[in-house]
Design a protein around this motif. Structure first.
Motif, PDB file in Angstrom:
ATOM      1  N   MET A   1       1.126  -1.158   0.123  1.00 13.25           N
ATOM      2  CA  MET A   1      -0.002  -0.046  -0.217  1.00 13.25           C
ATOM      3  C   MET A   1       0.945   0.573  -0.531  1.00 13.25           C
ATOM      4  SD  MET A   1      -3.404   0.397  -0.015  1.00 13.25           S
ATOM      5  CE  MET A   1      -4.401   0.489   0.799  1.00 13.25           C
ATOM      6  N   PRO A   2       1.938   1.630   1.294  1.00 14.12           N
ATOM      7  CA  PRO A   2       2.845   3.008   0.575  1.00 14.12           C
ATOM      8  C   PRO A   2       3.160   3.231  -0.445  1.00 14.12           C
ATOM      9  CG  PRO A   2       3.697   0.673   2.945  1.00 14.12           C
ATOM     10  CD  PRO A   2       2.276   0.098   1.637  1.00 14.12           C
ATOM     11  N   ALA A   3       4.115   1.797  -1.809  1.00 17.54           N
ATOM     12  CA  ALA A   3       4.073   1.632  -2.795  1.00 17.54           C
ATOM     13  C   ALA A   3       3.541   2.479  -3.592  1.00 17.54           C
ATOM     14  CB  ALA A   3       4.315   0.832  -3.274  1.00 17.54           C
ATOM     15  N   LEU A   4       2.127   2.257  -3.473  1.00 19.23           N
ATOM     16  CA  LEU A   4       0.842   3.129  -4.271  1.00 19.23           C
ATOM     17  C   LEU A   4       0.538   4.518  -3.559  1.00 19.23           C
ATOM     18  CD1 LEU A   4      -1.594   2.969  -6.150  1.00 19.23           C
ATOM     19  CD2 LEU A   4      -3.166   1.962  -4.469  1.00 19.23           C
TER      20      LEU A   4
ATOM     21  N   VAL B   1       3.135   6.564  -2.628  1.00 22.89           N
ATOM     22  CA  VAL B   1       4.086   7.207  -3.184  1.00 22.89           C
ATOM     23  C   VAL B   1       4.063   7.802  -4.797  1.00 22.89           C
ATOM     24  CG1 VAL B   1       7.279   6.252  -3.644  1.00 22.89           C
ATOM     25  CG2 VAL B   1       5.854   6.040  -1.748  1.00 22.89           C
ATOM     26  N   ARG B   2       3.315   6.282  -5.049  1.00 20.83           N
ATOM     27  CA  ARG B   2       3.395   6.669  -6.764  1.00 20.83           C
ATOM     28  C   ARG B   2       2.179   7.641  -6.950  1.00 20.83           C
ATOM     29  NH1 ARG B   2       2.959   1.130  -9.187  1.00 20.83           N
ATOM     30  NH2 ARG B   2       2.069   1.188  -8.335  1.00 20.83           N
ATOM     31  N   LEU B   3       1.458   7.647  -5.923  1.00 19.93           N
ATOM     32  CA  LEU B   3       0.192   8.566  -6.156  1.00 19.93           C
ATOM     33  C   LEU B   3       0.300   9.853  -5.681  1.00 19.93           C
ATOM     34  CD1 LEU B   3      -2.900   6.410  -6.033  1.00 19.93           C
ATOM     35  CD2 LEU B   3      -1.912   6.962  -8.101  1.00 19.93           C
ATOM     36  N   LEU B   4       1.174  10.174  -5.079  1.00 18.88           N
ATOM     37  CA  LEU B   4       1.410  11.592  -4.537  1.00 18.88           C
ATOM     38  C   LEU B   4       1.963  12.562  -5.876  1.00 18.88           C
ATOM     39  CD1 LEU B   4       0.813  13.034  -1.329  1.00 18.88           C
ATOM     40  CD2 LEU B   4       2.789  12.429  -0.568  1.00 18.88           C
TER      41      LEU B   4
END
Length: 130
Positions: A1-4, A6-9
Motif C-alpha cells: 500500500m505505501p508503494a501505491l 508514493v506513486r500517487l502522491l
C-alpha cells in the motif's frame, strides 16, 4: 500500500482536477435533465460535494415521496433523515456520483431523472408544479 501512495502522491493535484471535471460534467447533465423534466423542483448549485439538495414543491413531503421514488427504482435520502431537528422534509438529497467513470454516465443520470419524473407523477405532483 505505501508503494501505491508514493506513486500517487505526486499526481494528487492532477487526480483532483480530473475528478472535479467529471463531477462538473455530471452535475451539468443532472441539472439540465431536472430543469427539463421537473421544472418545479428547485436547488442551488453546490459549492462543493457531490449531491444536490433539491426542494420539492409544496406541499410535498420528502419522506413519502422517497418511498414512491424507491418503487420507481430511485433511492433518495429525505432531508429530515439528515437533520437532527427533523426539519427539511421538503428536501431530498440526490447524489450525482456513480461507482466508476463510464461512458454511459450521463445517459444513466437522464434515466434517473426520467424515473423521478414518473415517480413524481405517481405521487401526484406535476412537472410544472411549484
Amino acid at each position: 500500500m505505501p508503494a501505491l501512495a508514493v506513486r500517487l502522491l505526486p499526481r494528487v493535484d492532477d487526480l483532483r482536477a480530473e475528478r472535479a471535471a467529471v463531477l462538473r460534467t455530471r452535475l451539468a447533465g443532472l441539472e439540465a435533465a431536472l430543469a427539463r423534466e421537473l421544472p418545479g423542483w428547485t436547488w442551488q448549485r453546490p459549492a462543493g460535494g457531490a449531491a444536490l439538495w433539491i426542494r420539492l414543491p409544496a406541499p410535498a413531503g420528502a419522506a413519502v415521496f422517497s418511498q414512491v421514488a424507491l418503487r420507481h427504482g430511485v433511492e433518495l435520502v429525505p432531508g429530515a433523515a439528515t437533520d437532527p431537528s427533523g426539519d427539511h422534509d421538503a428536501y431530498v438529497r440526490l447524489p450525482f456520483t456513480l461507482p466508476e467513470p463510464r461512458l454511459v454516465e450521463l445517459v444513466e443520470l437522464v434515466e434517473l431523472v426520467a424515473r423521478l419524473a414518473r415517480a413524481w407523477a405517481a405521487y401526484g405532483g406535476t412537472p410544472s408544479a411549484g
